[in-house]
Scaffold this motif. Structure first.
Motif, short mmCIF file in Angstrom:
data_model
loop_
_atom_site.label_atom_id
_atom_site.label_comp_id
_atom_site.label_asym_id
_atom_site.label_seq_id
_atom_site.Cartn_x
_atom_site.Cartn_y
_atom_site.Cartn_z
N ARG A 40 0.82 -1.21 0.00
CA ARG A 40 0.00 0.00 0.00
C ARG A 40 0.86 1.27 0.00
NH1 ARG A 40 -5.51 1.07 1.53
NH2 ARG A 40 -5.75 3.30 1.84
N ASN A 61 -4.94 8.86 -1.77
CA ASN A 61 -5.66 8.08 -0.76
C ASN A 61 -7.10 7.83 -1.17
OD1 ASN A 61 -3.87 7.44 1.44
ND2 ASN A 61 -3.76 9.62 1.85
N LEU A 64 -7.19 5.09 -3.91
CA LEU A 64 -6.99 3.76 -3.34
C LEU A 64 -8.24 3.28 -2.58
CD1 LEU A 64 -3.33 3.74 -2.00
CD2 LEU A 64 -4.24 2.65 -4.05
N GLU A 75 -7.23 -5.95 0.18
CA GLU A 75 -6.06 -5.68 0.99
C GLU A 75 -5.80 -6.82 1.97
OE1 GLU A 75 -4.09 -1.81 3.12
OE2 GLU A 75 -6.24 -1.90 2.97
N ASP A 78 -1.56 -4.94 4.66
CA ASP A 78 -1.02 -3.71 4.04
C ASP A 78 -0.49 -3.92 2.63
OD1 ASP A 78 -1.61 -2.05 6.21
OD2 ASP A 78 0.22 -2.63 7.24
N LEU A 80 -1.87 -4.46 -1.38
CA LEU A 80 -3.01 -4.42 -2.28
C LEU A 80 -2.85 -5.52 -3.32
CD1 LEU A 80 -3.19 -0.59 -2.92
CD2 LEU A 80 -4.38 -1.92 -1.17
#
Length: 87
Positions: A40, A61, A64, A75, A78, A80
């Motif tokens: 991430r 942010n 995402l 997720e 942490d 993706l």
């Protein structure tokens, strides 16, 4: 990127542009059945330094978050991971 056969809800073009950029940087790992993924924090850094997007931190942010909410990524620890739409 908007494909009428894609079952995921559509997103704004600028968010799909962010998705395309991130997918280009995703790596597959043999121990996860070749699921493309990206940490991430690295994803945020990529979105902020990509000249084509010109994102502020809040934009990155938000993009995402929307990609996660709409199922383009999921997720794990942490990281993706790209959700592949079923054919």
């Amino acid at each position: 990127m908007n494909d009428s056969t894609d079952p995921r809800p559509p997103l704004s073009e600028w968010i799909l542009d962010a998705y395309d950029v991130l997918c280009m940087h995703c790596l597959s790992s043999d121990d996860r059945e070749d699921v493309p993924s990206i940490p991430r924090e690295q994803a945020l850094e990529i979105l902020l330094r990509t000249d084509d997007l010109a994102f502020e931190p809040e934009d990155a942010n938000y993009a995402l978050t929307r990609l996660l909410e709409r199922g383009y990524f999921y997720e794990v620890d942490d990281e993706l991971r790209v959700t592949e739409p079923e054919s």
